[in-house]
Design a protein around this motif. Structure first.
Motif: not given
Length: 318
Positions: A65-83
């Motif tokens: 499935g990678q790369p996913y076109s549009h991802a959302m991070e829930l409770g992103s904090g400073t963005g560590f995981f998604l970024l």
């Protein structure tokens, strides 16, 4: 969008009120921590954390499935995981959400500095402010244990996912792991802040005002950390919300036994005392112990003993 204004530091009265309002506590605590959160948890947006985030994601969800076109991070904090996942090629476009305006502000600034295509909203995980069938992927790191109604949050995640879309949540504390981690952290804080009262070690003591502020933050932390999880119960919760292909994986046993005292020690002493040599030692020790956990201990110990649980699942195709 315009960066949201961060909440001012919490007063003693606000901290007291937050004991009866976990969502208020989450806003106050995470706004309080936003400016120093990356430093506190050794978060970066370079190869070290890109590899960590990508490895964690792949360990539970694989590479399909990678790369996913549009991802959302829930409770992103400073963005560590998604970024870091975006930098690792897991997703192309991102949206950060958090209950804390201060955290959303920092995450958007981090994304801009990295040149990533990211928007953001202040959001309650139990009422996600996006339309149905919006995202190909929803991720989160150390967020589920802050949410009062986790089952409702799973339902909201499935609502905003496109049919066949995937969610991945990582960094959640297990019931057993949280017990030993907290006790190790409390013992390390007590020993460090008391031993550094000795005149010979006074250079290793942070100013009392900073220690007091850390203690006030810890008081809020005790409120915002609402849940710990048994891996099987977490899987059942996701299935109960309607997810399919649900799978939970645990990690970090020896790495947590060493990591929590190290992180607590680092938070209790002046930052200038933490040399590059020390930071390299701590990082390399964590790498070695993480390898031990993955290659040896995960094969012989029950998954419930490990500190972190991560979970994935998908939304049923239409």
């Amino acid at each position: 969008m315009t960066d949201p204004a961060p909440h001012p530091h919490a007063t003693a009265d606000e901290v007291k009120a937050a004991y009866d309002d976990p969502k208020l506590a989450n806003v106050l605590y995470h706004d309080w921590e936003a400016g120093t959160y990356d430093e506190k948890w050794s978060i970066s947006y370079d190869e070290r954390c890109i590899s960590y985030a990508s490895d964690v994601f792949t360990a539970v969800a694989g590479e399909d499935g990678q790369p996913y076109s549009h991802a959302m991070e829930l409770g992103s904090g400073t963005g560590f995981f998604l970024l870091n996942l975006m930098q690792g090629g897991v997703a192309k476009k991102g949206s950060v959400t958090d209950l804390s305006p201060g955290m959303v502000q920092v995450a958007l600034r981090n994304a801009e500095n990295l040149g990533l295509d990211v928007d953001g909203r202040v959001a309650d995980a139990e009422r996600i402010p996006y339309e149905d069938n919006t995202f190909d992927l929803v991720v989160g790191h150390a967020v589920l244990h802050h949410i009062p109604d986790v089952r409702q949050a799973f339902g909201e995640v499935l609502r905003v996912l496109k049919p066949g879309g995937r969610f991945v949540f990582a960094g959640e504390p297990t019931k057993v792991g949280d017990r030993y981690a907290r006790r190790l952290g409390q013992l390390t804080w007590y020993l460090t802040t008391n031993v550094t009262k000795l005149p010979v070690l006074s250079g290793w003591r942070r100013p009392q005002s900073e220690l007091d502020e850390s203690s006030r933050a810890a008081a809020l932390e005790a409120v915002v950390d609402i849940h710990t999880f048994d891996p099987s119960e977490l899987e059942a919760m996701a299935r109960g919300a309607g997810a399919q292909d649900v799978r939970a994986v645990t990690e970090e046993f020896s790495a947590a036994l060493a990591g929590w005292p190290i992180r607590t020690f680092e938070a209790a002493v002046p930052q200038e005392k933490l040399t590059v040599r020390w930071r390299l030692f701590a990082y390399r020790l964590w790498l070695r112990l993480s390898a031990l956990d993955k290659l040896v201990l995960a094969k012989v110990l029950p998954r419930e003993l490990f500190y972190n649980v991560m979970i994935t699942g998908t939304k049923r195709p239409s």
